[in-house]
Design a protein around this motif. Structure first.
Motif, PDB file in Angstrom:
ATOM      1  N   PHE A  14       0.840  -1.206   0.000  1.00 52.84           N
ATOM      2  CA  PHE A  14       0.000   0.000   0.000  1.00 52.84           C
ATOM      3  C   PHE A  14       0.874   1.254   0.000  1.00 52.84           C
ATOM      4  O   PHE A  14       0.661   2.175  -0.795  1.00 52.84           O
ATOM      5  N   HIS A  35       0.771   4.249  -2.649  1.00 52.92           N
ATOM      6  CA  HIS A  35      -0.013   5.347  -2.071  1.00 52.92           C
ATOM      7  C   HIS A  35       0.856   6.553  -1.727  1.00 52.92           C
ATOM      8  O   HIS A  35       0.423   7.699  -1.865  1.00 52.92           O
ATOM      9  N   ASN A  88       4.839   1.833  -7.518  1.00 57.61           N
ATOM     10  CA  ASN A  88       3.468   1.344  -7.734  1.00 57.61           C
ATOM     11  C   ASN A  88       3.312  -0.125  -7.368  1.00 57.61           C
ATOM     12  O   ASN A  88       2.457  -0.824  -7.914  1.00 57.61           O
ATOM     13  N   GLU A 114      -4.072   5.599   7.067  1.00 53.25           N
ATOM     14  CA  GLU A 114      -4.337   5.737   5.625  1.00 53.25           C
ATOM     15  C   GLU A 114      -4.703   4.373   5.022  1.00 53.25           C
ATOM     16  O   GLU A 114      -5.584   4.282   4.152  1.00 53.25           O
ATOM     17  N   PHE A 115      -4.032   3.328   5.484  1.00 48.06           N
ATOM     18  CA  PHE A 115      -4.305   1.972   5.001  1.00 48.06           C
ATOM     19  C   PHE A 115      -5.744   1.563   5.320  1.00 48.06           C
ATOM     20  O   PHE A 115      -6.475   1.070   4.446  1.00 48.06           O
ATOM     21  N   HIS A 145      -8.284   3.273   3.203  1.00 47.24           N
ATOM     22  CA  HIS A 145      -8.341   2.660   1.873  1.00 47.24           C
ATOM     23  C   HIS A 145      -9.161   1.369   1.913  1.00 47.24           C
ATOM     24  O   HIS A 145      -9.992   1.112   1.025  1.00 47.24           O
ATOM     25  N   ASP A 155      -7.778  -2.187  -7.619  1.00 50.88           N
ATOM     26  CA  ASP A 155      -7.690  -0.926  -6.888  1.00 50.88           C
ATOM     27  C   ASP A 155      -6.637  -0.966  -5.783  1.00 50.88           C
ATOM     28  O   ASP A 155      -6.416   0.020  -5.089  1.00 50.88           O
TER      29      ASP A 155
END
Length: 456
Positions: free
Chosen positions: A82, A86, A113, A152-153, A156, A335
């Motif tokens: 991630f 991210h 990425n 943040e993880f 998501h 995603d």
């Protein structure tokens, strides 16, 4: 020059001290930095007692190659994945041995990425440079700072479901004393803030690198009882267990029964196609009929890939597939930068339980009845290729449809077998499936026949 035996097809894995130690970890970090010359790399590690020191050695190697490091602390592999797509970083390294024995450790490496680095895409180059240690000195060394990716993880993860639609659920969660617990705690906090009516019953929850309850590997039958019994005792809707770095999750229905990963692939394909018809679903060649049947039913398109994360991720990128699943409990998501996650699957299944108002056993019972399977059976054999050839020769006169995507698959119409060499262990792996409507022999008779042939 020292040959390094810890480099495998997809990752780095080896026995502590002899195959992997701080000196080798330093060289791997240094080689990664020199070959790719990233500005910044995110680095994390699992809960094993050796992981933190190996992580610090890897970071020193990266810094000495001029690379800045974000130290994510104790994480699962997918938190590093991630971070790699991210954050403003150009790669990621997770120090983990996943479900290997206590005296092992390893690493999973990705580029920008979260693109995988495997034997075909750079791992051999890192190995060669680490072996020669022909490192060039840099004028400016890199710096290291701590970074907590958790909030943040979790934000998501919640984008894969509609939290307001989750009905009251009771879930048994078994981290196996691995790295999953801290993410579950953070999801629980978010659920409470959003009034999502999910109750978590925590088993072996605390991260503990001594693994007092055994190495977290729910694929081993002896490791399933703790989850299964907790589901029954608490009358839970579902049980979820993870391996050590939680990139795989394993599901148990409300009766405490373990659900083969094969049927979870079908379930997740269904979950995606209900929301996104006409999308592409990638699957491995070991067991295929149930996945193909469901994807067709929900107006999707199946694409077969060789087993192994590097192959699945590549095909998913090429085909822009929304989801890919392996029966070994690796699940990949477009995603999520086409990476595998052990958190997204159970969230999707919880969402499916809510949407359909059905139990997990009733969601999978038709699949299991329609396409019974053996589950993966492993054999230690002296010569995998000779054994595969023997099986091939034995059935040649029955004129099966032959597929060599991965090992050999023989399709007889009423039943199908895939036999292949493991990419990561000295094992021959056997998978058999059948079609109920063709009224084949009992599944066990095929298993017995092939087991006898392999062991003779």
């Amino acid at each position: 020059m020292t040959k390094l035996s810890c480099f495998k097809a997809y990752d780095i894995r080896g026995k502590l001290e002899t195959e992997l130690n701080e000196e080798i970890a330093y060289k791997i970090g240094r080689a990664y930095g020199q070959i790719y010359q990233p500005k910044t790399v995110a680095v994390g590690c699992d809960v094993r007692l050796s992981s933190e020191s190996l992580k610090q050695a890897t970071i020193r190697g990266l810094n000495d190659a001029g690379v800045n490091v974000l130290d994510l602390g104790m994480t699962g592999t997918e938190e590093v994945y991630f971070a790699a797509f991210h954050l403003d970083v150009q790669g990621g390294i997770e120090v983990t041995a996943s479900h290997n024995p206590m005296d092992y450790n390893g690493m999973k490496l990705v580029r920008e990425n979260a693109r995988p680095i495997s034997a075909d895409t750079g791992l051999k180059e890192i190995q060669a440079l680490a072996e020669t240690a022909a490192f060039t000195e840099v004028s400016l060394k890199g710096t290291t700072q701590s970074y907590n990716i958790l909030a943040e993880f979790v934000q998501h993860l919640l984008t894969y479901i509609q939290p307001e639609k989750i009905r009251p659920l009771k879930l048994v969660v078994n981290a196996g004393n691995g790295a999953a617990g801290h993410v579950i705690d953070a999801i629980e906090t978010q659920f409470k803030a959003l009034n999502v009516p999910v109750e978590f019953i925590k088993v072996h929850h605390e991260a503990d690198g001594t693994f007092p309850n055994g190495i977290p590997n729910p694929l081993l039958i002896e490791n399933r009882d703790s989850t299964s019994q907790a589901v029954i005792a608490h009358q839970a809707d579902m049980g979820i267990a993870w391996d050590g770095d939680f990139d795989r999750c394993f599901l148990f229905d409300e009766k405490g029964q373990f659900i083969e990963g094969y049927y979870i692939v079908g379930l997740l394909a269904q979950a995606f196609l209900l929301q996104h018809p006409n999308e592409k679903i990638v699957h491995d060649p070991r067991l295929v009929w149930n996945t193909q049947d469901l994807v067709e039913k929900y107006q999707g398109q199946t694409i077969q890939s060789k087993s192994g994360h590097a192959f699945i991720k590549q095909i998913m990128r090429e085909e822009n597939a929304i989801y890919g699943g392996e029966m070994s409990a690796h699940h990949y998501f477009r995603d999520f930068a086409y990476c595998d996650s052990g958190m997204i699957p159970w969230l999707l299944v919880a969402s499916l339980l809510s949407e359909t108002q059905q139990s997990l056993s009733s969601l999978v019972e038709d699949m299991i009845a329609k396409f019974p399977c053996s589950g993966e059976i492993n054999f230690k054999v002296a010569d995998s290729q000779a054994t595969i050839q023997k099986i091939f020769d034995h059935y040649a006169d029955q004129n099966p449809i032959i597929d060599r995507t991965d090992g050999v698959s023989l399709d007889f119409g009423a039943w199908r077998v895939n036999v292949r060499s493991s990419n990561t262990e000295p094992l021959l792996r056997l998978n058999i499936e059948s079609r109920r409507d063709k009224q084949p022999r009992p599944m066990q008779s095929y298993v017995d026949e092939l087991s006898a042939m392999i062991q003779s």
